[in-house]
Design a protein around this motif. Structure first.
Motif, PDB file in Angstrom:
ATOM      1  N   PHE A  30     -15.693  15.196  50.801  1.00  0.00           N
ATOM      2  CA  PHE A  30     -15.643  13.656  51.025  1.00  0.00           C
ATOM      3  C   PHE A  30     -14.354  12.925  50.228  1.00  0.00           C
ATOM      4  CE2 PHE A  30     -20.078  14.161  52.386  1.00  0.00           C
ATOM      5  CZ  PHE A  30     -19.963  13.593  53.608  1.00  0.00           C
ATOM      6  N   GLN A  31     -14.007  13.897  49.177  1.00  0.00           N
ATOM      7  CA  GLN A  31     -12.809  13.046  48.584  1.00  0.00           C
ATOM      8  C   GLN A  31     -11.405  13.450  49.314  1.00  0.00           C
ATOM      9  OE1 GLN A  31     -14.146  14.884  44.780  1.00  0.00           O
ATOM     10  NE2 GLN A  31     -13.582  12.766  44.060  1.00  0.00           N
ATOM     11  N   GLN A  32     -10.333  12.650  48.890  1.00  0.00           N
ATOM     12  CA  GLN A  32      -8.763  12.937  49.508  1.00  0.00           C
ATOM     13  C   GLN A  32      -7.978  12.750  48.305  1.00  0.00           C
ATOM     14  OE1 GLN A  32      -9.316   9.648  52.190  1.00  0.00           O
ATOM     15  NE2 GLN A  32      -9.053  10.974  54.010  1.00  0.00           N
ATOM     16  N   ALA A 139     -10.731  10.483  39.421  1.00  0.00           N
ATOM     17  CA  ALA A 139      -9.644  10.054  40.287  1.00  0.00           C
ATOM     18  C   ALA A 139      -8.527  11.001  40.096  1.00  0.00           C
ATOM     19  CB  ALA A 139      -9.367   8.729  40.266  1.00  0.00           C
ATOM     20  N   TYR A 140      -8.310  11.423  38.711  1.00  0.00           N
ATOM     21  CA  TYR A 140      -7.168  12.011  38.257  1.00  0.00           C
ATOM     22  C   TYR A 140      -7.244  13.302  38.825  1.00  0.00           C
ATOM     23  CZ  TYR A 140     -10.221  15.208  35.226  1.00  0.00           C
ATOM     24  OH  TYR A 140     -11.020  16.131  34.582  1.00  0.00           O
ATOM     25  N   THR A 141      -8.469  14.022  39.258  1.00  0.00           N
ATOM     26  CA  THR A 141      -8.543  15.313  39.971  1.00  0.00           C
ATOM     27  C   THR A 141      -7.892  15.408  41.328  1.00  0.00           C
ATOM     28  OG1 THR A 141     -10.745  14.990  40.662  1.00  0.00           O
ATOM     29  CG2 THR A 141     -10.777  15.816  38.437  1.00  0.00           C
ATOM     30  N   LEU A 142      -7.680  14.196  41.735  1.00  0.00           N
ATOM     31  CA  LEU A 142      -7.064  14.257  43.389  1.00  0.00           C
ATOM     32  C   LEU A 142      -5.733  13.913  43.242  1.00  0.00           C
ATOM     33  CD1 LEU A 142      -9.415  11.229  44.401  1.00  0.00           C
ATOM     34  CD2 LEU A 142      -9.805  13.606  44.374  1.00  0.00           C
ATOM     35  N   ARG A 143      -5.092  14.045  42.133  1.00  0.00           N
ATOM     36  CA  ARG A 143      -3.678  14.503  42.113  1.00  0.00           C
ATOM     37  C   ARG A 143      -3.476  15.770  42.233  1.00  0.00           C
ATOM     38  NH1 ARG A 143      -1.252  11.475  36.777  1.00  0.00           N
ATOM     39  NH2 ARG A 143       0.719  12.750  37.811  1.00  0.00           N
ATOM     40  N   VAL A 144      -2.225  16.140  42.632  1.00  0.00           N
ATOM     41  CA  VAL A 144      -1.806  17.658  42.707  1.00  0.00           C
ATOM     42  C   VAL A 144      -1.100  17.863  41.345  1.00  0.00           C
ATOM     43  CG1 VAL A 144      -0.413  19.353  44.125  1.00  0.00           C
ATOM     44  CG2 VAL A 144      -1.435  17.132  45.158  1.00  0.00           C
ATOM     45  N   GLY A 433      -6.489  16.717  53.183  1.00  0.00           N
ATOM     46  CA  GLY A 433      -6.064  15.632  53.598  1.00  0.00           C
ATOM     47  C   GLY A 433      -5.621  14.641  52.264  1.00  0.00           C
ATOM     48  N   PHE A 434      -5.239  13.492  52.926  1.00  0.00           N
ATOM     49  CA  PHE A 434      -4.660  12.470  51.816  1.00  0.00           C
ATOM     50  C   PHE A 434      -5.189  11.121  52.142  1.00  0.00           C
ATOM     51  CE2 PHE A 434      -1.632  15.849  52.376  1.00  0.00           C
ATOM     52  CZ  PHE A 434      -1.497  16.356  50.915  1.00  0.00           C
ATOM     53  N   TYR A 450     -19.007   6.673  55.696  1.00  0.00           N
ATOM     54  CA  TYR A 450     -19.862   7.753  55.007  1.00  0.00           C
ATOM     55  C   TYR A 450     -19.268   7.912  53.689  1.00  0.00           C
ATOM     56  CZ  TYR A 450     -21.492   8.592  59.883  1.00  0.00           C
ATOM     57  OH  TYR A 450     -21.874   8.400  60.936  1.00  0.00           O
ATOM     58  N   GLN A 451     -17.886   8.230  53.658  1.00  0.00           N
ATOM     59  CA  GLN A 451     -17.320   8.232  52.191  1.00  0.00           C
ATOM     60  C   GLN A 451     -17.829   7.427  51.193  1.00  0.00           C
ATOM     61  OE1 GLN A 451     -13.179   8.283  53.817  1.00  0.00           O
ATOM     62  NE2 GLN A 451     -12.708  10.214  52.971  1.00  0.00           N
TER      63      GLN A 451
END
Length: 560
Positions: A30-32, A139-144, A433-434, A450-451
C-alpha cells in the motif's frame, strides 16, 4: 490447576511465519516511493544513477566529484532487483523479514532448551515483533536511498553474531559457521552500504569474537575457534572486490575518495587552521578559509565559487549562519573543484587534494598558519570538550526518540517531484509506483481511502509498540542490573555470563549508535533528530527487551 502454556507444532509455526510475511509485504504494497528528481543529487539521484550504470555494465559511470563520494553497495542492490524484475519496496520489506526471522532463531536457544513447542511460540513472537517494527516501514524507507536496507543488513550481522555466541555456549556440538556466514554477509554488505558502519559494527564483532574465543578455547573446540575468522574474511573479500573495481575503472584503489585518502587528509588539514569564529556547526569558517587561500595558491581558483558564486552558495550555504555548515562545506568545495576541472579523473583529484593537505599541514607545522589541532585525516569535526554536553543531551534525546517510535509514519507527507518522463524512467527501473498524484487544489500527495485505512492501522500499531518498547526496555534494564546484586550471586559459568554480556553488548551498542549520530548532529548537521539515522537502534532494543525480560524478568525459584 496447571498454568496455560501455549504450544506450536513445527508445521503450524512455519504456516504462521508465512502468513506474517505475506501480511507484512501486503502492508508495504500500500506504500508508495517518494522521489525528488533534481532535488537530491547527493543522495537518491546519485544511487539511482549509479545503479543504471551498473546495469549498463559501466560500473558507477563516468568519474566526477560524486562518483566515489559514498559507499556504493546500495546501487548494486538496486541493479540486482532490476535484473530480477523485483519491486523495490516489496524487496526491501522481504529483506527485513528475513533479518527478523534470523534474529528470532538466533535467540531461540535461550528458550527452546526444555520445551520445543512452547519455544516456537516465543520465537514466533519475537519474529512478529521485529517484522512489524514500525521503524521498518517509516517514511525514510520510501526514498530510493541506502537506508532502506541498512537496518536489515545490520540486523543480519547482529543476529549472526548472537546466534553464534549462544550456540557456542549452549549447543557447542552444532556447527557455528552458518551463523558466522550470516554475520559476515551482514557485516560486509553493511560496511559497503554506509561509511560509518564500521564504527558501529566492528566494536560489537570484536567483543563477541574475543568472548566466544575464550569459551571455545576452554572447551578445546579448535575448528569452531578457527571459524571465527569467517566474518572478517567475508568483509575483506567485499572491500577488496569494490576497491579492485574502483581501481580498474578509475585508477584509485579505495572504497571512497571522500572519507579516506587525500580528500579526507585535505579536509583534516583545513580543520586544523585556527579560527576566531565561535558559531556552531562550522568546520572551516570564513576567516579560516581566507588564511588558507593566502597560504595555498592551489585553492585560490576555488575561492570564487565558494565565496562569490550565487548558485553554489544557494545550494550549500546556511543563510542563518551566513557560512557553510560542516555537513555542507565538504560538498561545496568538491563541487567547486569539479567546476575547475580537478575531477577530470580520479588520479588528478587525488594528487590535487594531497598537495593541498601537504601544504596546509606544512604551514601549520611551521607556524605560518595558526593551528588548533594536530594532523588529522577525516571529514568529520575534531572531537572536543565543547561538544560533550550537547552530544550527551542529543544522545538522550535520540534514545527517547527511538523508544517512543517517533517519526514512524508509513507514508510521506511530501509529494514526489519530477516530470512524467522522470517517473516513467524511475518506475520502469524500480518496478514500483510513486506518490506523485496530488489532492485536489493542493500540493500534497493523494492517498486512496484504502491506503488511508491501512496507514491508520499501522499508526495505531505504532502507538501500541511505543508503549510496549518503552516499558519493556526499562524493565529489562532493571532486571539485568538486578543480576549484579550481591544477594543474587551464583556460580559463574559460560551459560550465565555469555547471555548477560550479550544483552549488555546489544544495549551498549544501541547507545553507541545514538551517541555517534548525536555527535554528527550537534557538530555538523543541525537538522534535528532523525529516525532514518537511528533506525538501526530500534531492532536492538526490541531484542534486548524481549530476551532480557525472558531471561531475568521471571520470578526466581527459592530453594527451601
Amino acid at each position: 490447576m496447571k498454568h496455560f502454556r501455549p504450544r506450536l507444532s513445527r508445521r503450524a509455526f512455519w504456516v504462521l511465519c508465512a502468513l506474517l510475511v505475506c501480511l507484512r509485504l501486503a502492508l508495504t504494497g500500500f506504500q508508495q516511493v517518494y522521489i525528488w528528481v533534481g532535488g537530491s543529487p547527493l543522495d537518491d539521484e546519485l544511487m539511482f544513477r549509479a545503479a543504471n550504470h551498473i546495469t549498463a555494465g559501466q560500473w558507477l559511470g563516468a568519474y566526477d566529484y560524486l562518483t566515489l563520494s559514498k559507499a556504493m553497495f546500495f546501487p548494486v542492490w538496486l541493479a540486482l532487483l532490476h535484473a530480477l524484475h523485483l519491486p523495490y519496496l516489496i524487496s526491501g520489506a522481504a529483506l527485513w523479514c528475513g533479518a527478523a526471522l534470523l534474529a528470532a532463531f538466533a535467540f531461540s536457544t535461550l528458550w527452546r532448551k526444555k520445551d520445543t513447542e512452547q519455544g516456537r511460540v516465543l520465537t514466533l513472537g519475537l519474529f512478529a515483533a521485529l517484522a512489524f517494527l514500525p521503524s521498518s516501514w517509516a517514511a525514510y524507507t520510501l526514498r530510493v536511498y541506502r537506508d532502506n536496507i541498512f537496518p536489515a543488513l545490520c540486523l543480519y550481522f547482529f543476529a549472526g553474531m548472537a546466534g553464534m555466541a549462544l550456540r557456542a555456549v549452549f549447543t557447542p556440538e552444532k556447527p557455528l559457521w552458518p551463523w558466522l556466514a550470516a554475520a559476515g554477509a551482514g557485516l560486509a554488505c553493511g560496511y559497503l552500504d554506509r561509511e560509518d558502519a564500521g564504527l558501529f559494527l566492528l566494536p560489537f564483532a570484536a567483543a563477541a569474537s574475543v568472548i566466544v574465543a575464550v569459551v571455545l578455547a576452554g572447551k578445546r573446540c579448535w575448528k569452531a575457534l578457527a571459524a571465527q575468522v569467517i566474518p572478517y574474511v567475508m568483509l575483506g573479500v567485499g572491500v577488496l572486490t569494490f576497491c579492485t573495481l574502483n581501481y580498474t575503472h578509475y585508477g584509485v584503489f579505495a572504497l571512497s575518495d571522500f572519507s579516506e585518502g587525500s580528500f579526507a587528509a585535505a579536509m583534516g588539514a583545513m580543520m586544523r587552521v585556527d579560527t576566531d569564529s565561535t558559531a556552531p556547526y562550522l568546520s572551516v569558517p570564513a576567516d579560516a578559509r581566507e588564511k588558507i587561500y593566502d597560504a595555498v595558491p592551489e585553492l585560490e581558483p576555488l575561492a570564487y565559487w565558494l565565496e562569490e558564486d550565487a548558485q553554489l552558495q544557494n545550494d550549500f550555504r546556511d543563510p542563518n549562519l551566513d557560512d557553510y555548515r560542516a555537513g555542507s562545506f565538504y560538498w561545496a568545495i568538491r563541487r567547486a573543484a569539479q567546476f575547475e576541472g580537478i575531477y577530470a579523473d580520479a588520479k588528478t583529484a587525488d594528487a590535487y587534494w594531497q598537495t593541498v593537505a601537504d601544504k596546509i599541514n606544512a604551514a601549520c607545522d611551521a607556524g605560518t598558519l595558526p593551528s588548533r589541532t594536530g594532523r588529522r585525516v577525516a571529514t568529520s569535526q575534531p572531537i572536543s570538550a565543547a561538544y560533550v554536553p550537547s552530544t550527551l543531551a542529543e544522545t538522550w534525546n535520540g534514545f527517547w526518540h527511538v523508544l517512543s517510535l517517533r517519526d514512524c509514519a508509513p507514508y510521506e507527507t511530501l509529494r514526489s517531484i519530477g516530470t512524467e518522463d522522470d517517473f516513467a524512467a524511475w518506475s520502469g527501473y524500480l518496478h514500483c509506483g510513486f506518490n506523485s498524484a496530488a489532492n485536489a487544489g493542493e500540493d500534497t500527495p493523494y492517498y486512496s481511502p484504502y491506503q488511508k485505512a491501512v496507514f491508520a492501522v499501522m499508526q495505531g500499531w505504532t502507538r501500541v509498540c511505543s508503549i510496549l518498547l518503552t516499558v519493556g526496555v526499562l524493565c529489562a534494564v532493571l532486571c539485568q542490573l538486578a543480576e549484579l546484586l550481591p544477594q543474587r550471586r551464583q556460580k559463574c559459568t559460560a551459560q550465565t555470563v555469555v547471555p548477560w554480556l550479550l544483552l549488555f553488548g546489544i544495549f551498549g551498542i544501541a547507545l553507541l549508535r545514538c551517541a555517534m549520530i548525536a555527535f554528527v548532529e550537534v557538530s555538523s548537521f543541525g537538522i534535528g533528530t532523525s529516525t532514518m539515522y537511528l533506525a538501526t537502534v530500534h531492532p536492538l532494543l526490541v531484542l534486548y527487551a524481549f530476551a532480557g525480560l525472558l531471561l531475568y524478568g521471571r520470578p526466581r525459584k527459592i530453594d527451601k
